[in-house]
Each structure stands twice: as C-alpha cells, then as structure tokens.
Scaffold this active site. Structure first.
Site, short mmCIF file in Angstrom:
data_model
loop_
_atom_site.label_atom_id
_atom_site.label_comp_id
_atom_site.label_asym_id
_atom_site.label_seq_id
_atom_site.Cartn_x
_atom_site.Cartn_y
_atom_site.Cartn_z
N GLU A 100 -7.61 -3.87 -13.76
CA GLU A 100 -8.25 -2.59 -14.09
C GLU A 100 -7.11 -1.58 -14.15
O GLU A 100 -6.60 -1.16 -13.11
CB GLU A 100 -9.24 -2.18 -13.00
CG GLU A 100 -10.43 -3.09 -12.83
CD GLU A 100 -11.42 -3.00 -13.98
OE1 GLU A 100 -11.25 -2.16 -14.88
OE2 GLU A 100 -12.37 -3.81 -13.97
N ALA B 23 -3.19 0.31 -1.02
CA ALA B 23 -2.12 1.24 -1.38
C ALA B 23 -1.45 1.77 -0.12
O ALA B 23 -2.10 1.96 0.91
CB ALA B 23 -2.70 2.39 -2.20
N CYS C 42 -9.37 6.66 -13.05
CA CYS C 42 -8.94 6.07 -14.31
C CYS C 42 -9.98 6.29 -15.41
O CYS C 42 -9.70 6.04 -16.57
CB CYS C 42 -8.63 4.59 -14.13
SG CYS C 42 -9.93 3.73 -13.30
P1 ADP Z 1 -0.51 4.61 -8.90
O1 ADP Z 1 0.49 5.16 -9.87
O2 ADP Z 1 -1.90 5.01 -9.14
O3 ADP Z 1 -0.08 4.69 -7.47
P2 ADP Z 1 0.30 1.90 -8.96
O4 ADP Z 1 0.02 0.93 -10.03
O5 ADP Z 1 1.71 2.32 -8.70
O6 ADP Z 1 -0.63 3.11 -9.27
O7 ADP Z 1 -0.30 1.40 -7.58
C1 ADP Z 1 -1.44 0.62 -7.44
C2 ADP Z 1 -1.18 -0.43 -6.40
O8 ADP Z 1 -0.11 -1.25 -6.87
C3 ADP Z 1 -0.74 0.09 -5.04
O9 ADP Z 1 -1.32 -0.71 -4.05
C4 ADP Z 1 0.75 -0.10 -5.08
O10 ADP Z 1 1.30 -0.27 -3.79
C5 ADP Z 1 0.85 -1.39 -5.86
N1 ADP Z 1 2.16 -1.64 -6.47
C6 ADP Z 1 3.01 -0.75 -7.02
N2 ADP Z 1 4.12 -1.38 -7.47
C7 ADP Z 1 3.97 -2.70 -7.22
C8 ADP Z 1 4.76 -3.88 -7.45
N3 ADP Z 1 5.93 -3.82 -8.04
N4 ADP Z 1 4.24 -5.07 -7.04
C9 ADP Z 1 3.05 -5.13 -6.44
N5 ADP Z 1 2.28 -4.08 -6.19
C10 ADP Z 1 2.71 -2.87 -6.57
#
Ligand code: ADP
Length: 483
Positions: free
Chosen positions: A255, A182, A289
């Site tokens: 997940e 992240a 989660c």
């Molecule tokens: P949260 O809302 O808990 O941040 P996300 O699903 O947005 O959850 O984020 C989880 C992971 O998914 C992070 O590593 C984020 O950078 C990644 N992520 C978010 N959007 C995208 C996307 N469009 N493609 C690939 N990875 C993504």
C-alpha cells in the site's frame, strides 16, 4: 500519560511471547510531536532479533494453522473486544506519539478493531471450491491454505489500523506475523501486542520487533522462511522492499503513495464538496495516503468553491491533539514540515496565489497553518508529488475530458474523488479514473468491508473486505483420480 491501565504502555519489544530488550541493550527515543518531549524509548533491534522472531513465528505456525477457523476467530474476537474496552487508553497513547486529535485517534482505534472483528468472521468463510473435471474418474478440489510466516512493515500515520488490517486477515487465515512498526509510533503497536497476549493469541503467532528499519527490513525480505511481505508506506521504500524480496520470490502486498485528485464539477453540491474536501484533505493534518492532493475545480464554480473552502479552513483549530476542540495536530516531524514548505514555495514561485495559511504555525514544533493555494498548474511540484500535509492546491479545468486526463496524469492510482449530480457523468468519470478507489460525492471511503488498495505505482493487493484475506492464502489444487 494518565492511562487507566498503565500496563498498556510498554517500552520493550514482544518476541515469541516475551517482552524483551535489544541484544546489546540499545534503545531509541520516541518524541511527542506536539511538545518535543521524549515519551519513552523502545529497543533498537536489528537482524538477529528479527531472525529469532521469524523462527518463532515459523514454529508457532505449525499449531496455529491447524486450529479451525472458528477457534482462531474466537481468539481474534477477544482481541477486538479488548481494543474496544481499552479505547480511551489506546487513543491517548496514539495522540501522544503521533499528534492527531484525540477524536481522530478514538476513531482510528474503533476502525482498527473493526478489521480484527471482520476478518475473525471472514476466516470462517475463506473456503475453496470444486471444479467439474474434464476427465472421467477424476475429481478436482481446490483448497485454500495460509501462506505461512508473514512480515509486516507499517507507517506512522495510522499507528494502529495499518497493523490490524494486516494482522487481522493474516491471523484469521492461519498465518503468523512478525511486525515492524514505524520508529515514531511504536507504542501503539506494543499496546496492541499487550492486548494480543491478553486475548490468548499463542506465543510466536504475533511478534513486534522495534528498531532499525533497514536491518529489520533486510532480514524480513531475505529470510526464506518469510513467505509474504506486507508493507504500507512510501513508494520509494516499497520499490526497494519489492527488489529485496525478488531473490526469494515472496508474495507481496504493497500500500504505497497516492496523489489523489479531487474533482468538483460545475453541477456539484458545493457545500457537500467543501465538506468532503475538508475531510479528505485536512484529516490527520493531511497525512494520509488517500488525502486529496490535487483539487480540480471546474471554471464556473472555481471562485465560489475557493471562497467556501477558505471559510471552512478558517474554522480549523490547530493545537495539541489532547486539547478539547483541536481539529488539526502537528505534523509528524520537521522533514514533513519542510516538504509542505517546499511545495508551497515552488507553487508561489510559479504563479500560484495564497488564499489561506502558507507558513509554520505560531505554536512552533511541527505545527503548520492549514493552507489553500489558488491558480495551481500542472508544472508545479504539488501536481506530481504527494504533499502529505495540510495544503489544498486548487487547479482550474474546463471540460470533463480535461479533468479526467489531468487526474490520471500521475504514476499513482490509489484514491480519487469527485462531486457531481449527473448520473451519466458520474458513470463516465468513475470509469475513466485510473485508481483503485473512487469517492463519489464523499471524501471518506475507508472501512473494513470495502477493498482498499491501488493501481499503477500505488501498490499491489487489497486490504479489508472479502478480498483482503486472499492476500494471505495460497491455493492448492487436489486432483483425485481412480474414482
Ligand atoms: P514515511 O515517509 O511515511 O515515513 P516510509 O516508507 O519511509 O514512509 O516508512 C514506512 C515504514 O517503512 C516505516 O515503518 C519505516 O520504518 C519503514 N522503512 C523505511 N525505510 C525502510 C527500509 N529501507 N527497509 C525497511 N523498512 C523501511
């Protein structure tokens, strides 16, 4: 950060065994959510760097898959040992970038390491089988092989454990991995990569690409060399990644979000139920989660449970996770705060009662008061969506059937919890709940030996346990004739 070993704090990505910057030199800053201060920066990489990391992982796979499970196990074991030996530093890095109290970060590092230890052993046991043949002169053998290059995308709420519970089974099975951590918590991932390198994990077997989620994700999901995508995060992003993987038919582990019910029946040990609710709801400031999202309390014990919960919540200490005695850190960012505020405002507007907290904390930044709401009903936003924050909404119910129906009235199905002392009720309710995991008289369910995962729109696959390694294997059937 006063690290014992400052070399664990890396501001470069780790690709094909090399520490490197983004092609154009771009970076993005990482902020401490407790102070608003910039901790450092990491490369803002995109598709090109990801493509190279995938190509390197494919090259490395040829050798890594040929090692014996025992050889891989010895290297993974070293990685586990190094994580434990550097637990203090890893926990400090985690609290600084993520905000959770230091004690929780320490717990997470031990938990994270346990997946590496567990799968180092499981890899040795992940064999196939033989099947009696229906045809004379033939023999049927089933072997299990590593699926190949895996791409992993992980969230910020467990900056280390969400990585190891993917990398552990993948590497133990003989796969290689390219990870995108992240944006808000890359330093924990990079510190794990430092230790992976030190443990002797060969060049290209485990790479960490930091940067632009969409670009990196697009490459990971479209690149035909990647055989599997493993993702932990929101259901919305999971759905998008699943769509993107459709073109190349990748195997998927997802997940995703939860909307965990936490049911307190009238025969429950109320003190134990409050303790479980505190652990399940307020751990990591409600940002997991599997956090209890909807607390259903039976009519007869509703007021007593509410009073005890409010008393327990009053004992929480909000503050910078590095300070002694703090039990609730800041939320990850302002977006997270806004969502909690929105859920509270919506519930209050529709008739809920505020029993504790309810607003931003006086400490500022993204700190939020631990909150309890009573008289919450099914028409409120919190009944449908994960709050992902320190807010416990109390719903009232009368019968067992009603509780199970309400609990299942969601598209999610990750964790659920309930408290009861009646063995018949325990079986009936456990069987009636639509979720991948059920905590019975406990609010804590995660460990490396048990299968973690959901049903419905909470995801696909299982992590941890003897089942977890199968997600990284393919079955090959050998039909031997002429015998
Ligand atoms: P949260 O809302 O808990 O941040 P996300 O699903 O947005 O959850 O984020 C989880 C992971 O998914 C992070 O590593 C984020 O950078 C990644 N992520 C978010 N959007 C995208 C996307 N469009 N493609 C690939 N990875 C993504």
């Amino acid at each position: 950060m006063q690290l014992k070993d400052p070399s664990l704090f890396r501001q470069q990505a780790y690709l094909n065994g090399e520490w490197c910057d983004a092609d154009g030199g771009a970076t993005h800053d990482v902020v401490n959510p407790a102070t608003g201060e910039t901790i450092g920066s990491v490369p803002l990489m995109g598709a090109a760097e990801t493509r190279r990391a995938i190509a390197a992982a494919n090259e490395a796979w040829r050798q890594w898959r040929r090692k014996t499970a025992k050889e891989r196990s010895i290297i993974l074991r070293k990685w586990n040992d190094l994580m434990l030996a550097n637990l203090d530093d890893l926990a400090l890095i985690m609290t600084t970038e993520q905000g959770k109290p230091l004690a929780e970060s320490r717990g997470e590092i031990a938990y994270a390491a346990s997946f590496i230890e567990w799968f180092a052993e499981e890899g040795k046991r992940a064999g196939g089988d033989t099947i009696p043949s229906p045809t004379p002169g033939t023999r049927i053998v089933v072997v299990k092989e590593p699926i190949g290059v895996c791409a992993a995308i992980t969230p910020w709420n467990f900056p280390a454990a969400m990585i190891t519970r993917k990398a552990g089974p993948a590497l133990a099975a003989g796969c290689t991995m390219v990870l995108k951590p992240a944006e808000s918590t890359p330093f924990s991932a990079l510190a794990l990569a430092v230790l992976a390198e030190r443990a002797g994990i060969p060049v290209g077997v485990f790479s960490v690409v930091t940067g632009a989620a969409r670009e990196i994700g697009a490459e990971m999901t479209s690149n035909p060399t990647v055989r599997k995508l493993t993702f932990t995060g929101s259901t919305g992003v999971g759905r998008l990644l699943m769509e993107q993987c459709a073109a190349t038919i990748k195997k998927l582990s997802l997940e995703l979000g939860g909307n965990a019910p936490f049911i307190v029946f009238d025969d429950a040990d109320l003190d134990a139920a409050v303790e479980g609710a505190m652990a399940s709801k307020y751990r990591n400031a409600g940002q997991t989660c599997v956090c209890a999202n909807r607390l259903y309390v039976q009519d007869g014990v509703y007021d007593a449970f509410a009073a005890k919960l409010v008393a327990a919540v009053a004992k929480l200490k909000v503050g910078n996770g590095l300070q002694e005695g703090v039990t609730q850190g800041p939320l990850i960012d302002q977006k997270a705060v806004l969502k909690v505020e929105q859920h509270i405002a919506d519930a209050l507007a529709k008739g809920a009662r505020l029993l504790a907290g309810g607003k931003r904390h006086a400490l500022g930044h993204s700190f939020f008061e631990p909150t309890v709401l009573a008289d919450v009903t099914a028409d409120m936003m919190v009944a449908r969506e994960e709050t992902f924050g320190p807010m416990a909404p109390l719903f009232r119910f009368k019968t067992d059937e009603e509780a199970v129906a309400l609990a299942n009235d969601t598209e999610f199905g990750l964790a659920s919890y309930f408290y009861s002392r009646d063995i018949g009720r325990i079986w009936r309710v456990a069987e009636g709940l639509e979720s991948g995991m059920v905590g019975i008289n406990t609010g804590l369910i995660s460990n490396e030996v048990a299968p973690f995962g959901g049903v419905k729109q909470s995801g696909l696959g299982r992590e941890g346990s003897k089942y977890g390694i199968e997600d990284y294997q393919v079955i090959k059937y050998l039909c031997m004739g002429g015998i």
